[in-house]
Structure formats: C-alpha cells, structure tokens
Design a protein around this motif. Sequence first.
Motif, PDB file in Angstrom:
ATOM      1  N   GLU A   1      78.181  94.400  98.116  1.00 37.18           N
ATOM      2  CA  GLU A   1      78.557  95.381  97.085  1.00 37.18           C
ATOM      3  C   GLU A   1      78.297  96.845  97.244  1.00 37.18           C
ATOM      4  O   GLU A   1      78.904  97.845  96.977  1.00 37.18           O
ATOM      5  CB  GLU A   1      77.766  95.089  95.838  1.00 37.18           C
ATOM      6  CG  GLU A   1      78.037  95.879  94.706  1.00 37.18           C
ATOM      7  CD  GLU A   1      78.098  95.385  93.253  1.00 37.18           C
ATOM      8  OE1 GLU A   1      78.254  96.089  92.216  1.00 37.18           O
ATOM      9  OE2 GLU A   1      77.939  93.962  93.046  1.00 37.18           O
TER      10      GLU A   1
ATOM     11  N   SER B   1      85.289  90.678  95.274  1.00 39.13           N
ATOM     12  CA  SER B   1      85.355  91.916  94.479  1.00 39.13           C
ATOM     13  C   SER B   1      86.785  91.822  93.417  1.00 39.13           C
ATOM     14  O   SER B   1      87.678  91.315  94.077  1.00 39.13           O
ATOM     15  CB  SER B   1      85.157  93.104  95.128  1.00 39.13           C
ATOM     16  OG  SER B   1      86.553  93.180  96.014  1.00 39.13           O
TER      17      SER B   1
ATOM     18  N   TYR C   1      81.200  97.984  99.468  1.00 43.18           N
ATOM     19  CA  TYR C   1      82.576  98.107  98.475  1.00 43.18           C
ATOM     20  C   TYR C   1      82.449  99.345  97.844  1.00 43.18           C
ATOM     21  O   TYR C   1      83.421 100.096  97.797  1.00 43.18           O
ATOM     22  CB  TYR C   1      82.235  96.925  97.413  1.00 43.18           C
ATOM     23  CG  TYR C   1      83.732  96.994  96.161  1.00 43.18           C
ATOM     24  CD1 TYR C   1      84.874  96.524  96.874  1.00 43.18           C
ATOM     25  CD2 TYR C   1      83.255  97.164  95.174  1.00 43.18           C
ATOM     26  CE1 TYR C   1      85.876  96.724  95.858  1.00 43.18           C
ATOM     27  CE2 TYR C   1      84.407  97.109  94.212  1.00 43.18           C
ATOM     28  CZ  TYR C   1      85.480  97.005  94.683  1.00 43.18           C
ATOM     29  OH  TYR C   1      86.558  96.995  93.542  1.00 43.18           O
ATOM     30  N   HIS C   2      81.377  99.608  97.206  1.00 42.62           N
ATOM     31  CA  HIS C   2      81.160 100.925  96.497  1.00 42.62           C
ATOM     32  C   HIS C   2      81.003 102.126  97.429  1.00 42.62           C
ATOM     33  O   HIS C   2      81.436 103.457  97.083  1.00 42.62           O
ATOM     34  CB  HIS C   2      80.061 101.047  95.499  1.00 42.62           C
ATOM     35  CG  HIS C   2      80.346 100.056  94.515  1.00 42.62           C
ATOM     36  ND1 HIS C   2      81.402 100.352  93.527  1.00 42.62           N
ATOM     37  CD2 HIS C   2      79.876  98.692  93.877  1.00 42.62           C
ATOM     38  CE1 HIS C   2      81.429  99.264  92.649  1.00 42.62           C
ATOM     39  NE2 HIS C   2      80.743  98.391  92.986  1.00 42.62           N
TER      40      HIS C   2
ATOM     41  N   LYS D   1      83.652  95.311  90.731  1.00 44.36           N
ATOM     42  CA  LYS D   1      82.309  94.708  91.019  1.00 44.36           C
ATOM     43  C   LYS D   1      82.465  93.573  91.623  1.00 44.36           C
ATOM     44  O   LYS D   1      83.657  92.759  91.917  1.00 44.36           O
ATOM     45  CB  LYS D   1      81.512  94.645  89.888  1.00 44.36           C
ATOM     46  CG  LYS D   1      81.779  93.451  88.848  1.00 44.36           C
ATOM     47  CD  LYS D   1      80.935  93.675  87.609  1.00 44.36           C
ATOM     48  CE  LYS D   1      80.964  92.610  86.637  1.00 44.36           C
ATOM     49  NZ  LYS D   1      80.020  92.767  85.457  1.00 44.36           N
ATOM     50  N   ILE D   2      81.510  92.965  92.423  1.00 48.36           N
ATOM     51  CA  ILE D   2      81.321  91.610  92.783  1.00 48.36           C
ATOM     52  C   ILE D   2      81.294  90.548  92.080  1.00 48.36           C
ATOM     53  O   ILE D   2      80.474  90.677  90.865  1.00 48.36           O
ATOM     54  CB  ILE D   2      80.232  91.621  94.013  1.00 48.36           C
ATOM     55  CG1 ILE D   2      80.135  92.719  95.016  1.00 48.36           C
ATOM     56  CG2 ILE D   2      80.251  90.324  94.528  1.00 48.36           C
ATOM     57  CD1 ILE D   2      81.643  92.718  95.907  1.00 48.36           C
ATOM     58  N   LYS D   3      82.098  89.584  91.737  1.00 48.48           N
ATOM     59  CA  LYS D   3      81.980  88.654  90.782  1.00 48.48           C
ATOM     60  C   LYS D   3      81.413  87.298  91.359  1.00 48.48           C
ATOM     61  O   LYS D   3      81.676  86.906  92.365  1.00 48.48           O
ATOM     62  CB  LYS D   3      83.674  88.033  90.206  1.00 48.48           C
ATOM     63  CG  LYS D   3      84.166  89.510  89.742  1.00 48.48           C
ATOM     64  CD  LYS D   3      83.502  89.761  88.333  1.00 48.48           C
ATOM     65  CE  LYS D   3      83.641  88.953  87.156  1.00 48.48           C
ATOM     66  NZ  LYS D   3      82.859  89.055  86.172  1.00 48.48           N
TER      67      LYS D   3
ATOM     68  N   HIS E   1      88.089 102.913  94.328  1.00 46.98           N
ATOM     69  CA  HIS E   1      88.708 101.784  93.630  1.00 46.98           C
ATOM     70  C   HIS E   1      89.613 102.091  92.658  1.00 46.98           C
ATOM     71  O   HIS E   1      88.920 102.187  91.469  1.00 46.98           O
ATOM     72  CB  HIS E   1      87.990 100.644  93.725  1.00 46.98           C
ATOM     73  CG  HIS E   1      87.105 100.273  95.168  1.00 46.98           C
ATOM     74  ND1 HIS E   1      87.916  99.609  96.214  1.00 46.98           N
ATOM     75  CD2 HIS E   1      86.005 100.654  95.718  1.00 46.98           C
ATOM     76  CE1 HIS E   1      87.217  99.515  96.958  1.00 46.98           C
ATOM     77  NE2 HIS E   1      86.019 100.080  96.810  1.00 46.98           N
TER      78      HIS E   1
ATOM     79  N   HIS F   1      80.176  97.483  85.134  1.00 47.82           N
ATOM     80  CA  HIS F   1      79.691  97.276  86.430  1.00 47.82           C
ATOM     81  C   HIS F   1      78.164  96.336  86.446  1.00 47.82           C
ATOM     82  O   HIS F   1      77.971  95.695  87.416  1.00 47.82           O
ATOM     83  CB  HIS F   1      79.255  98.526  87.201  1.00 47.82           C
ATOM     84  CG  HIS F   1      78.672  98.369  88.748  1.00 47.82           C
ATOM     85  ND1 HIS F   1      77.127  98.356  88.801  1.00 47.82           N
ATOM     86  CD2 HIS F   1      79.363  98.178  89.666  1.00 47.82           C
ATOM     87  CE1 HIS F   1      77.301  98.145  90.165  1.00 47.82           C
ATOM     88  NE2 HIS F   1      78.139  98.180  90.586  1.00 47.82           N
TER      89      HIS F   1
END
Length: 192
Positions: free
Chosen positions: A129, A16, A132-133, A20-22, A138, A146
Amino acid sequence: MDNVRFNTPSVIKLGSFAGKIKYCLIDAFCIPLLKVFQLKIQCVNDQLIVIANDGFEDVALHNLIWEYAHQYLVPENYTICHRNGITMDNRLENLLLLSNNMIYLPIKSPSLTSFYWNIVSNLPVDMDEVDYHNSVSHESSLYECHHAPCTQLLSSEQFNCLQCRKIKYCSQRCRTMDADVHSVFCNPSSPQ
C-alpha cells in the motif's frame, strides 16, 4: 459440512482496487477453493464484490462458498446476501440465502464493533500500500474510502487527506481513524 459453521476466518489479500489494497475474509475450510479459483474484485450494482474464476467463468465468491458448504446450487430466484452488509466478509456465518421477492436490510453493526472491522483494522501496515500510494496518481471514477475496514464507495472526493490531498475518505471520522496508518506513506510535498 454443518460442522464448519464456526470455522477460523482467513484473511485473503486481493490487491489494489478502487483506491486501496483490498482484503476479504473467508472460512479456513474454503482455502482449498483457492487452488482452483483465482479471486478478483468487480463492481456490481454499486457494490464491490469478490469474484472467483476457474479459468472458464466468473462466479460471485459468496455464491461459491454457499454452494461448497451446503453442497447444493443457489436455487433460481434466490440470492446470497451478506448479513452485515460487508461484501468482503465472505465467512459462511455472514451469508444468508434469501428469496429475490424479499427485501433485505443488512444488520450493520456499528463500524467499530463489526468483526470485519476488527480484523482488517488490526492488520499490519502493508508495504504494498505504501508503494501503491507513492507511485503515479491513480485516477478513477470508482473510489472506496481509504480507511481499510470501511467499504463505502465514493462517487466524488468527499474528504481528502489534509496533507497530501491524494487519499480520499467517506467521512471525517474515517480520515481521523486512518491517520496513524496513512501517516506512514503520506507525502505532503507532492500534492495532487
């Protein structure tokens, strides 16, 4: 290594960053580099780029791949550019050696037809993800749209999810295109 030009791309999950997750794309012949180098993301000149670190120094992944494939260092006063303007797309065919005296405008294909867009938008929903959200908010001054295939950096909240107001997009189009994926973890009961 001229015979590797049309190698199979590999998708590397970087974690992340910027909201966002990259993911990045590299050619399969570059996979052995991952045994030596750890990858991370940094913001350089208002662009997110992939950095490789061997424990001693940071090197831009696109430079490392160019040097690995062509077996020579990027010459002084030259730069490696991404043909399509997407710095997460580090496939050899997307890298271009240019003199620093030249101005390069990337050949950006319409988002829906770019190779990177097609690969990343077809990845399955990543449960990291979702976690994460659903975790703590964040806050960051650096945020990227996103919608997974979009790499547009945002300086402010431009288009938020209309339900949870946590997720940010660069345009209404990206918000609409990401709706099905985002709906998996959208939590409208806890607005920001």
